[in-house]
Design a protein around this motif. Structure first.
Motif, PDB file in Angstrom:
ATOM      1  N   SER A 414      -3.673   5.153   0.610  1.00 41.80           N
ATOM      2  CA  SER A 414      -3.099   5.816  -0.574  1.00 41.80           C
ATOM      3  C   SER A 414      -3.384   7.313  -0.587  1.00 41.80           C
ATOM      4  O   SER A 414      -4.081   7.828  -1.464  1.00 41.80           O
ATOM      5  CB  SER A 414      -3.631   5.166  -1.863  1.00 41.80           C
ATOM      6  N   TYR A 434      -0.415   4.516  -6.603  1.00 40.18           N
ATOM      7  CA  TYR A 434      -1.176   4.048  -5.440  1.00 40.18           C
ATOM      8  C   TYR A 434      -0.179   3.542  -4.404  1.00 40.18           C
ATOM      9  O   TYR A 434       0.965   3.269  -4.733  1.00 40.18           O
ATOM     10  CB  TYR A 434      -2.143   2.910  -5.814  1.00 40.18           C
ATOM     11  N   SER A 435      -0.651   3.351  -3.176  1.00 41.31           N
ATOM     12  CA  SER A 435       0.156   2.782  -2.096  1.00 41.31           C
ATOM     13  C   SER A 435       1.443   3.569  -1.902  1.00 41.31           C
ATOM     14  O   SER A 435       2.550   3.095  -2.143  1.00 41.31           O
ATOM     15  CB  SER A 435       0.451   1.302  -2.379  1.00 41.31           C
ATOM     16  N   ASN A 458       5.293   6.301  -4.862  1.00 39.32           N
ATOM     17  CA  ASN A 458       4.256   5.277  -4.799  1.00 39.32           C
ATOM     18  C   ASN A 458       4.791   3.924  -5.250  1.00 39.32           C
ATOM     19  O   ASN A 458       5.669   3.833  -6.107  1.00 39.32           O
ATOM     20  CB  ASN A 458       3.070   5.675  -5.677  1.00 39.32           C
TER      21      ASN A 458
END
Length: 651
Positions: A414, A434-435, A458
């Motif tokens: 991330s 995130y991610s 994200n």
């Protein structure tokens, strides 16, 4: 063993995600402690510096945001029906959604790319792909509306698409899923060596933008993931990442991750273009649709095409080479000079960079390590320029600024990592929440990037926004990259699942944005040029209503003589010639949508009354102080009644 590996990778992902979530407060406080809010504030009456076009993923549409504000300006309907405007419901736009599979009112839109001239953004069109039912669409950036959709034959999962060459000679589409070509009934276990991957090149008319399928390269049955064109010295080449070079057909998370290296396919489209011009290639029976919207008639038409010109790369010497690239690479990105080809291996901690100069030397000196289905595999050491030893996990996508820097997303850890081209030195890294999947720098995949901002897209937004049940919108985060260190400025929710984005300066598009359609140029078959031309015509059980609208009145406004079982076509022309004065139209009992009709435009809504009665219609878009008075009635009588057609012109 396979299941143990799968579980192991899952545990790593979970630990990293939790770690990222726990760091939220410290990162947030750092951003809030700076002057970030001032940098994204666009005062009332002022306008954003950039347009950002974000793919809508499973929404099937394209969204338009301003940078740096993060305000969403518009959702452009492309592959999905859109009740807001009546796109895909009006008779004029329905043909845009025709395919060889029938009327398909949805798709999975992934990758926008803006047209270019001499490798620089020219702001004429943006091309996008439909991943599920393979299609490419062209959006006209003077109207911000879909102008054309063409299907991709012999393809399933149109993922490495849609990317343009540096003079928009071609827009290119690669298949994600290898399939039998031509399609036929065969056992899936016989996939290896029998399925194909198609790389399709569409010629783009330099004046109109109109696409036509030029040729299709039938490749080995790998999965083709992402792509980018060469530029500068590498102009004339196109580069595609591949994964599943194992050609596995089950449990791919394990079985398609066995090889230490997969490939970047380097395709010399100029050689193939010459081969085709000299009569090469094989015409193959197929079926695909080409749908075009005519701005003069305000109407789309569909054409069925029944053959495609295919090329076997083995027949064109020097047309295709494989560049070994670790491991299961996703992003395939070419720097502004055209020298460096960056492959982001999802299962590699490092980012692999190949040199075009070294690639050409390896080809000339036949530095091959193997071949795959007759296609030479270049020696890895001979073509490799270097690797970015980032320490991140899950590299996906790289874009570039104008100062020789590259920015790569790392999905598992991330973060966005900034590194230097040529030295491969990591300069900076910033967490995302995130991610993160893809990122976008306006012009970051062209010769001329505008390296002021990067947008990270994200996949997970837990604890970022107010909860709205199990589903949350995805997140875009804006970073200032004008200095040596990146600074997180803001984030905002994005609609659908943005996989990718393209951006350009507002000054490139805003002056060319069309304000109205000139009424005198309206060539629609059913236009009502003046209120005096309003009328109603019956042909059996078909009734055509020629209607005019202007603040704040419909002409005609009271209609009688319609019967249960009739098929009624409302052909409605908006007579406004003032910017930003659309009108809407809706009628009770319509089982499709309302219409939103722009100034000077004509649209058609079909209505099949099922019940007797007096049914109102009205304007759905607030247009004036007398908006509520903009309404009318349709009287519906029983089948077989002898009530004659009549209407009021409001006199």
């Amino acid at each position: 063993m396979k299941h143990i590996l799968t579980r192991f990778f899952g545990i790593i992902f979970a630990v990293l995600l939790i770690s990222g979530c726990n760091n939220t407060n410290s990162q947030k406080n750092g951003a809030l402690g700076s002057s970030a809010a001032e940098k994204v504030y666009v005062a009332p009456g002022e306008q954003d510096e950039f347009y950002a076009f974000l793919s809508g993923g499973y929404s099937g549409n394209l969204t338009v945001y301003g940078l740096p504000s993060g305000r969403m300006f518009k959702e452009i309907p492309v592959f999905s029906q859109f009740p807001t405007s009546g796109y895909g419901y009006s008779e004029e736009t329905k043909p845009l959604l025709n395919t060889s599979f029938g009327f398909i009112p949805w798709d999975d839109l992934h990758h926008p790319d803006i047209s270019q001239t001499n490798g620089e953004l020219d702001g004429r069109w943006v091309f996008v792909n439909g991943n599920n039912t393979p299609r490419i669409a062209r959006i006209d950036l003077s109207t911000f509306e879909t102008a054309e959709i063409i299907e991709v034959p012999n393809t399933a999962g149109n993922h490495s698409s849609s990317y343009v060459t540096e003079n928009t000679e071609y827009v290119v589409a690669g298949t994600r899923f290898a399939v039998p070509v031509p399609q036929r009934d065969m056992s899936i276990k016989d996939k290896k060596g029998n399925f194909k991957g198609a790389l399709t090149f569409y010629k783009v008319n330099s004046e109109t933008g109109r696409m036509s399928l030029a040729f299709q390269v039938l490749m080995p049955g790998f999965d083709y993931d992402k792509a980018h064109p060469g530029r500068g010295n590498s102009h004339g080449w196109f580069f595609f990442t591949t994964y599943n070079t194992e050609e596995a057909n089950t449990l791919l998370e394990v079985n398609a991750s066995q090889n230490d290296k997969d490939f970047i396919a380097a395709v010399n489209w100029k050689k193939i273009e010459e081969f085709v011009a000299n009569g090469g290639g094989t015409k193959m029976p197929t079926s695909y649709m080409h749908n075009v919207y005519d701005e003069e008639t305000h109407t789309a038409t569909s054409t069925a095409i029944t053959e495609v010109l295919t090329v076997d790369p083995a027949e064109v010497a020097g047309a295709v080479y494989f560049l070994p690239t670790p491991k299961s690479p996703h992003g395939c990105d070419v720097d502004p000079t055209g020298e460096y080809i960056v492959g982001s291996g999802k299962l590699s901690a490092d980012v692999t960079v190949h040199s075009f100069t070294k690639m050409m030397d390896a080809i000339e000196n036949e530095k091959f390590s193997a071949d795959a289905y007759g296609i030479p595999v270049l020696d890895f050491e001979a073509i490799n320029a270097g690797s970015v030893k980032s320490g991140g996990l899950g590299p996906l996508h790289t874009e570039f600024d104008a100062n020789g820097n590259a920015y790569t997303t790392f999905f598992i850890s991330s973060e966005v990592v900034k590194w230097k081209l040529g030295t491969w030195e990591v300069i900076d890294r910033k967490s995302t929440y995130y991610s993160v999947g893809h990122l976008m720098i306006p012009g970051g995949n062209s010769r001329k990037p505008f390296g002021k901002y990067v947008v990270a897209m994200n996949k997970i937004t837990k604890d970022r926004y107010l909860p709205t049940g199990p589903e949350l919108e995805h997140s875009a985060q804006l970073y200032d990259i004008s200095g040596e260190k990146m600074v997180l400025l803001s984030d905002w929710p994005t609609h659908g699942e943005p996989h990718y984005a393209a951006g350009c300066p507002a000054e490139l598009l805003a002056p060319k944005s069309k304000k109205i359609y000139k009424l005198e140029e309206n060539k629609h078959k059913y236009v009502t040029p003046t209120p005096a031309d309003a009328r109603i015509e019956r042909n059996g059980n078909e009734v055509h209503i020629y209607m005019a609208m202007i603040r704040s009145h419909f002409t005609p406004d009271n209609i009688e003589g319609i019967k249960v079982g009739d098929k009624v076509y409302f052909h409605i022309t908006n007579h406004e010639q003032d910017f930003d004065v659309p009108h809407g139209f809706a009628i009770i009992g319509a089982n499709n949508s309302e219409l939103l009709i722009m100034p000077g435009q004509t649209k058609t809504l079909t209505w099949e009354p099922k019940k007797e009665g007096v049914w109102p219609f009205y304007c759905t878009d607030f247009c004036s102080a007398l908006h509520q008075e903009m309404q009318g009635y349709v009287r519906v009588s029983p089948r077989g009644s002898n009530i004659a057609l009549s209407w009021s012109l409001g006199e």
